[in-house]
Design a protein around this motif. Structure first.
Motif, PDB file in Angstrom:
ATOM      1  N   ILE A  30      49.032  67.629 -15.007  1.00 56.20           N
ATOM      2  CA  ILE A  30      49.020  66.283 -14.438  1.00 56.20           C
ATOM      3  C   ILE A  30      47.666  65.617 -14.677  1.00 56.20           C
ATOM      4  O   ILE A  30      47.602  64.411 -14.948  1.00 56.20           O
ATOM      5  CB  ILE A  30      49.390  66.317 -12.939  1.00 56.20           C
ATOM      6  CG1 ILE A  30      50.880  66.609 -12.808  1.00 56.20           C
ATOM      7  CG2 ILE A  30      49.027  65.011 -12.246  1.00 56.20           C
ATOM      8  CD1 ILE A  30      51.363  66.825 -11.400  1.00 56.20           C
ATOM      9  N   VAL A 110      59.463  60.027 -16.619  1.00 57.03           N
ATOM     10  CA  VAL A 110      58.494  59.325 -15.763  1.00 57.03           C
ATOM     11  C   VAL A 110      58.576  57.819 -16.022  1.00 57.03           C
ATOM     12  O   VAL A 110      58.554  57.006 -15.087  1.00 57.03           O
ATOM     13  CB  VAL A 110      57.065  59.865 -15.987  1.00 57.03           C
ATOM     14  CG1 VAL A 110      56.037  58.991 -15.289  1.00 57.03           C
ATOM     15  CG2 VAL A 110      56.963  61.302 -15.498  1.00 57.03           C
ATOM     16  N   THR A 111      58.688  57.435 -17.285  1.00 56.92           N
ATOM     17  CA  THR A 111      58.797  56.015 -17.635  1.00 56.92           C
ATOM     18  C   THR A 111      60.044  55.401 -17.017  1.00 56.92           C
ATOM     19  O   THR A 111      59.984  54.308 -16.441  1.00 56.92           O
ATOM     20  CB  THR A 111      58.818  55.846 -19.169  1.00 56.92           C
ATOM     21  OG1 THR A 111      57.596  56.358 -19.696  1.00 56.92           O
ATOM     22  CG2 THR A 111      58.976  54.390 -19.564  1.00 56.92           C
ATOM     23  N   TRP A 113      61.688  56.463 -14.384  1.00 59.21           N
ATOM     24  CA  TRP A 113      61.509  56.412 -12.933  1.00 59.21           C
ATOM     25  C   TRP A 113      60.629  55.222 -12.558  1.00 59.21           C
ATOM     26  O   TRP A 113      60.939  54.475 -11.625  1.00 59.21           O
ATOM     27  CB  TRP A 113      60.892  57.721 -12.436  1.00 59.21           C
ATOM     28  CG  TRP A 113      60.836  57.787 -10.937  1.00 59.21           C
ATOM     29  CD1 TRP A 113      61.779  58.305 -10.106  1.00 59.21           C
ATOM     30  CD2 TRP A 113      59.785  57.289 -10.099  1.00 59.21           C
ATOM     31  NE1 TRP A 113      61.373  58.164  -8.796  1.00 59.21           N
ATOM     32  CE2 TRP A 113      60.158  57.549  -8.761  1.00 59.21           C
ATOM     33  CE3 TRP A 113      58.575  56.660 -10.336  1.00 59.21           C
ATOM     34  CZ2 TRP A 113      59.355  57.185  -7.677  1.00 59.21           C
ATOM     35  CZ3 TRP A 113      57.775  56.294  -9.261  1.00 59.21           C
ATOM     36  CH2 TRP A 113      58.177  56.564  -7.948  1.00 59.21           C
ATOM     37  N   ALA A 114      59.543  55.034 -13.303  1.00 57.27           N
ATOM     38  CA  ALA A 114      58.635  53.922 -13.025  1.00 57.27           C
ATOM     39  C   ALA A 114      59.333  52.581 -13.199  1.00 57.27           C
ATOM     40  O   ALA A 114      59.168  51.670 -12.372  1.00 57.27           O
ATOM     41  CB  ALA A 114      57.412  54.014 -13.934  1.00 57.27           C
TER      42      ALA A 114
END
Length: 139
Positions: A30, A110-111, A113-114
């Motif tokens: 992370i 992640v993209t 979700w964002a």
């Protein structure tokens, strides 16, 4: 047995916590992904190998120094491979390694979700910032 002050215990606890974080694989990954320019560089390289100048144009907000540091870090971590082509001037290129390509589905998730939740986060921040001082969250 020696006794410790509260400050000494807190200092020991902080040092223990930092040691656990340093040993945690998730935290280490992370930390890499959280670097300001990493996601943009990886996204650009997902489309295929790029020369240094192409990356500099694509990640225009990054200074040359920051782009170089980011690429070196990604190369060190085994996510990016660097090639030097003997030409005048010398041409430097970068490509994702197999390890780097294996990270793309994670970045994609992640993209996504964002994209779905960025507005929700902004709304929550606005509600939090607009609440009267001293009132508990959620009231």
């Amino acid at each position: 047995m020696t006794t410790q002050t509260a400050a000494q215990r807190r200092a020991r606890d902080r040092a223990d916590h930092r040691e656990r974080l340093a040993a945690c694989p998730t935290q280490r990954v992370i930390a890499v992904l959280g670097d300001k320019w990493v996601a943009l560089v990886l996204k650009e390289l997902a489309a295929g190998p790029r020369r240094s100048a192409e990356l500099a144009r694509a990640v225009a907000g990054a200074s040359q120094k920051m782009l170089t540091q980011t690429l070196r870090g990604l190369e060190r971590d085994g996510l990016v491979a660097r090639t030097v082509e003997p030409a005048v001037p010398v041409q430097v290129g970068y490509r994702l390694t197999e390890l780097g390509r294996s990270l793309l589905p994670v970045l994609s998730a992640v993209t996504e979700w964002a994209d779905r939740h960025a507005a929700d986060i902004e709304l929550a921040r606005s509600r939090y910032d607009d609440r009267p001082l001293g009132s508990p969250a959620g009231m």
